[in-house]
Write a protein that holds these residues in place. Structure first.
Motif, PDB file in Angstrom:
ATOM      1  N   THR A  40       0.870  -1.174   0.000  1.00 16.35           N
ATOM      2  CA  THR A  40       0.000   0.000   0.000  1.00 16.35           C
ATOM      3  C   THR A  40       0.905   1.223   0.000  1.00 16.35           C
ATOM      4  O   THR A  40       1.645   1.446   0.951  1.00 16.35           O
ATOM      5  CB  THR A  40      -0.922  -0.004   1.237  1.00 16.35           C
ATOM      6  OG1 THR A  40      -1.702  -1.199   1.222  1.00 16.35           O
ATOM      7  CG2 THR A  40      -1.847   1.198   1.217  1.00 16.35           C
ATOM      8  N   GLY A  68      -9.561   3.932  -2.687  1.00 15.53           N
ATOM      9  CA  GLY A  68      -8.664   2.848  -2.293  1.00 15.53           C
ATOM     10  C   GLY A  68      -9.368   1.521  -2.127  1.00 15.53           C
ATOM     11  O   GLY A  68      -8.720   0.481  -2.041  1.00 15.53           O
ATOM     12  N   GLU A  87      -2.956   4.170  -1.396  1.00 12.66           N
ATOM     13  CA  GLU A  87      -3.814   4.381  -0.229  1.00 12.66           C
ATOM     14  C   GLU A  87      -4.650   5.653  -0.391  1.00 12.66           C
ATOM     15  O   GLU A  87      -4.134   6.701  -0.749  1.00 12.66           O
ATOM     16  CB  GLU A  87      -2.947   4.498   1.022  1.00 12.66           C
ATOM     17  CG  GLU A  87      -3.713   4.609   2.304  1.00 12.66           C
ATOM     18  CD  GLU A  87      -2.803   4.550   3.511  1.00 12.66           C
ATOM     19  OE1 GLU A  87      -3.219   3.968   4.517  1.00 12.66           O
ATOM     20  OE2 GLU A  87      -1.675   5.087   3.445  1.00 12.66           O
TER      21      GLU A  87
END
Length: 124
Positions: free
Chosen positions: A13, A75, A97
């Motif tokens: 991420t 996201g 993210e």
């Protein structure tokens, strides 16, 4: 960058700052998984479009030259697509993210739509 081991795969991420730096350095391919309508209205310049509804992990290029990073609006969809790519056999997958909302919230440049003309324009 946050990392998570998923079986034999690594799920990453990335923050918007990490994505911006890697994109500017031509180190990644940024893939937008939102709808064509969302993409046409506003998108990260240079991002490719592969809507989640039509996502096919086996259609993705290899990652020998550049890493692939997925993003969407918040996201959520990009995480789902990333996990689907892992299930399809990709060994290292990344997503941004917070998605495009976080990108705009961080005041990163993007291509928007001029509402008076309908033409695309850069928003800094």
């Amino acid at each position: 960058m946050k990392t998570e081991q998923v079986g034999d795969a690594l799920f990453e991420t990335w923050t918007v700052d990490e994505v911006e730096t890697a994109l500017n350095n031509h180190e990644i391919v940024l893939i937008d998984v939102r709808t064509p309508q969302e993409y046409m209205f506003e998108h990260v310049e240079g991002a490719l479009l592969m809507p989640m509804a039509f996502f096919k992990a086996d259609a993705l290029p290899g990652q020998t030259d550049k890493r692939i990073v997925f993003h969407c609006g918040s996201g959520v969809r990009s995480e789902k697509v990333s996990r689907a790519a892992i299930e399809a056999g990709m060994a290292r997958v990344a997503h941004m993210e917070g998605g495009f909302g976080a990108w705009k919230g961080a005041k990163k440049p993007y291509i928007g739509t001029n509402m008076s003309t309908g033409a695309p324009h850069r928003v800094a």
